[in-house]
Design an enzyme around this catalytic site. Structure first.
Site, PDB file in Angstrom:
ATOM      1  N   GLU A  80       1.014   4.544   6.986  1.00  0.00           N
ATOM      2  CA  GLU A  80       1.527   3.800   5.848  1.00  0.00           C
ATOM      3  C   GLU A  80       2.321   2.561   6.246  1.00  0.00           C
ATOM      4  O   GLU A  80       2.300   1.553   5.537  1.00  0.00           O
ATOM      5  CB  GLU A  80       2.374   4.715   4.958  1.00  0.00           C
ATOM      6  N   PHE A 139       4.116   9.041  -0.252  1.00  0.00           N
ATOM      7  CA  PHE A 139       3.821   8.539   1.091  1.00  0.00           C
ATOM      8  C   PHE A 139       4.381   7.143   1.334  1.00  0.00           C
ATOM      9  O   PHE A 139       4.490   6.707   2.483  1.00  0.00           O
ATOM     10  CB  PHE A 139       2.312   8.555   1.341  1.00  0.00           C
TER      11      PHE A 139
END
Length: 350
Positions: free
Chosen positions: A97, A122
């Site tokens: 991410e 996330f």
């Protein structure tokens, strides 16, 4: 992505249209080219994440600067619809991410309009990069799907319950939280045409369509969904809790208790003028309800907007680490269901 070699140097560049597209006006500045959302009131229930994905796919054909970057969940965020429409402008970030966000930052610095999408939970992994995107005032559009306990059985590790606090902490971050697929579609186009870092919060469950295809939305403006001269309390909701508030409205109306219901839509900037007016007209009793932890979310944003007003506020939010269960069970157990809204209104009026 494709690799271009120049002598001993190698760099990665996305396979994108030439930079000459940078000078075009934002997509939202072309209303004639903006088709209406395909959803109809009373039609098939549709998730807000689907409204985002559908809207982004259509946007692909209108503005060649728009790029989608996904965190290996494209079939859940529905960025796969964009990939079908414009595969050369889709970047797979996989489960990295920070790197995914960095790609979006680089694309924004090169004049593109990147939509960086993954589950809301996330995005916490990339917060350092999100913070730097805000500091740099980069034109990155973050999209968090599967927000809140309403995702149900996937459990607390998959529930984004701190994302609003995280995003609203950056003072130049525009934050929208649509309640249905129509408003999610509109929000996607609004953010594409808005300069600066933005966050779009969407949910997993399919929900009723509240707005017709011609309904207009604006950054910094809310929607008053229920209103009467005899309102005795104001309920402010966003996302999935808007539907809970509307169910509570029906039940309370049957008991001759009139409440005003606001779909906040724009969390940051917030519609302070309408919130103050509605709070005053509803007798000064304000109840906020959010699928988010109690700190830093809808309740705190509304409280700040009403600072200095003579109001009695009551915040319904998730106040403990949740667990797995059906969406309806979780909404009730953790205090943000229509039933809990009804009880909060009755208690406030007692």
């Amino acid at each position: 992505m494709r690799r271009r070699l120049k002598g001993a140097d190698a760099r990665w560049e996305p396979n994108l249209p030439p930079a000459s597209v940078h000078g075009k006006a934002p997509a939202e500045a072309h209303p004639a080219r903006r088709p209406p959302p395909p959803y109809r009131i009373g039609g098939k229930e549709t998730a807000t994440r689907r409204g985002f994905g559908d809207g982004l796919a259509v946007l692909a054909a209108v503005d060649p600067r728009v790029v989608a970057v996904d965190g290996d969940v494209k079939n859940s965020t529905y960025t796969e619809e964009f990939q079908k429409a414009a595969p050369e402008r889709f970047v797979e970030g996989y489960i990295a991410e920070q790197n995914m966000t960095g790609i979006g930052m680089g694309l924004a610095a090169r004049g593109r309009i990147p939509f960086v999408a993954t589950f809301a939970c996330f995005l916490t992994r990339a917060y350092d990069f999100i913070r730097m995107a805000a500091i740099s005032h980069l034109n990155v559009k973050f999209v968090g799907t599967h927000a809140g306990i309403s995702i149900g059985e996937d459990g607390p590790s998959q529930m984004g319950l701190e994302d609003l606090a995280m995003m609203c902490a950056e003072p130049n971050m525009t934050v929208l939280c649509p309640a249905d697929a129509t408003s999610a579609w509109r929000a996607t186009w609004l953010l594409a045409g808005h300069a600066g870092p933005c966050y779009l919060r969407t949910g997993r469950p399919a929900s009723p369509i509240l707005y017709g295809p011609e309904e207009e939305f604006a950054i910094g403006k809310c929607k008053v969904l229920r209103k009467s001269p005899g309102d005795r309390a104001l309920v402010v909701a966003a996302g999935v809790t808007v539907h809970e508030a509307l169910r509570a409205y029906e039940t309370l109306a049957a008991e001759a208790i009139a409440i005003r219901v606001i779909d906040l839509f724009s969390v940051q900037p917030i519609d302070r003028e309408e919130l103050i007016r509605s709070a005053r007209e509803a007798g000064g009793i304000v109840i906020t309800v959010e699928d988010h932890y109690a700190h830093g979310g809808i309740g705190d944003a509304v409280l700040q907007a009403l600072a200095g007003e003579r109001v009695s506020t009551h915040k319904l939010a998730v106040r403990e680490i949740p667990r797995s269960g059906s969406p309806s069970e979780l909404l009730e157990h953790f205090g943000i269901s229509h039933h809990r809204i009804e009880l909060a209104v009755q208690a406030a009026l007692a």
